[in-house]
Write a protein that holds these residues in place. Structure first.
Motif, short mmCIF file in Angstrom:
data_model
loop_
_atom_site.label_atom_id
_atom_site.label_comp_id
_atom_site.label_asym_id
_atom_site.label_seq_id
_atom_site.Cartn_x
_atom_site.Cartn_y
_atom_site.Cartn_z
N VAL A 120 1.84 8.49 6.88
CA VAL A 120 2.42 7.24 6.40
C VAL A 120 3.90 7.26 6.76
CG1 VAL A 120 2.97 5.85 4.37
CG2 VAL A 120 0.77 7.06 4.51
N THR A 121 4.36 6.17 7.38
CA THR A 121 5.76 6.05 7.77
C THR A 121 6.26 4.66 7.40
OG1 THR A 121 5.35 7.51 9.66
CG2 THR A 121 7.39 6.24 9.70
N THR A 124 -9.99 -0.40 7.77
CA THR A 124 -8.56 -0.12 7.57
C THR A 124 -7.95 -1.04 6.51
OG1 THR A 124 -8.47 0.48 9.90
CG2 THR A 124 -6.36 0.26 8.75
N LEU A 140 1.25 2.18 -1.20
CA LEU A 140 1.51 2.57 0.19
C LEU A 140 2.78 1.93 0.72
CD1 LEU A 140 0.19 4.08 2.65
CD2 LEU A 140 -0.92 1.92 3.19
N LYS A 141 3.01 0.68 0.37
CA LYS A 141 4.18 -0.05 0.91
C LYS A 141 5.51 0.56 0.47
CE LYS A 141 4.36 -3.71 -2.60
NZ LYS A 141 3.75 -2.89 -3.62
N THR A 152 3.12 11.46 -1.38
CA THR A 152 4.46 11.09 -0.88
C THR A 152 5.48 12.09 -1.35
OG1 THR A 152 4.85 9.67 -2.81
CG2 THR A 152 3.97 8.63 -0.84
N THR A 159 -6.18 -0.04 2.91
CA THR A 159 -4.75 -0.26 2.63
C THR A 159 -4.55 -1.26 1.48
OG1 THR A 159 -4.59 -1.91 4.39
CG2 THR A 159 -3.98 0.36 4.95
N LEU A 213 -1.96 9.80 3.82
CA LEU A 213 -3.08 9.15 3.15
C LEU A 213 -4.35 9.87 3.57
CD1 LEU A 213 -3.65 6.62 1.32
CD2 LEU A 213 -4.53 5.57 3.41
N ARG A 232 3.70 2.13 5.92
CA ARG A 232 2.52 1.73 6.73
C ARG A 232 1.82 2.97 7.24
NH1 ARG A 232 3.73 -3.00 10.84
NH2 ARG A 232 1.53 -2.56 11.04
N LEU A 233 0.54 2.82 7.50
CA LEU A 233 -0.19 3.89 8.15
C LEU A 233 0.36 4.07 9.56
CD1 LEU A 233 -3.89 3.11 7.13
CD2 LEU A 233 -2.25 4.65 6.03
N LEU A 275 -2.97 9.20 -1.82
CA LEU A 275 -1.68 9.05 -1.17
C LEU A 275 -0.75 10.13 -1.69
CD1 LEU A 275 0.37 7.47 0.57
CD2 LEU A 275 0.80 6.04 -1.46
#
Length: 139
Positions: free
Chosen positions: A106-107, A21, A31-32, A139, A25, A39, A110-111, A137
């Protein structure tokens, strides 16, 4: 909708199940910044797999390895594909049973994994070497 895609070269892992993991990440710093997204992680190999399961107790990963080895045995007399070693054909079968990809919501950067969930690499070869992932990713 925006897409980001990364190619990750994992280090070689011993045969068994390993939590990757953090490696995934860390390779996707975008991602942040994602409030909502998805993802997708895909492994570009036929003798290793990806799955999601418990990340707290290491005995779970040991039990996974014990179970999968009892389920898909080496040296079966009916295997025709055996020239790459006794672990190769079983590795292909294990990888097909477990799968080559996982998708994770992703929320808020974060995963959206559950409290005890992590991404597992299933290394099914005795000497599988480095493995490649394609991580996308959305979005």
């Amino acid at each position: 909708m925006a897409l980001v895609q990364k190619h990750i070269q994992l280090p070689a892992f011993a045969r068994g199940f390993h939590i990757i993991t953090d490696l995934v990440t860390q390779a996707v710093p975008e991602l942040k910044d994602a409030e909502v997204g998805l993802l997708h992680v895909f492994i570009q190999h036929t003798s290793a797999s990806l799955t999601i399961n418990e990340n707290a107790d290491p005995t779970v990963r040991q039990d996974f390895e014990s179970f999968i080895n009892r389920t898909v045995k080496e040296n079966e007399p009916y295997y025709l594909h055996d020239y790459e070693g006794p672990d190769d054909m079983p590795a292909h079968l294990k990888a097909s049973l477990l799968g080559s990809s996982v998708s994770i919501p992703v929320t808020n950067g974060r995963l959206a994994l559950g409290t005890w969930q992590g991404i597992y690499l299933g290394e099914h070869r005795n000497s599988g070497g480095s493995r490649r992932l394609v991580v996308t990713l959305q979005t």
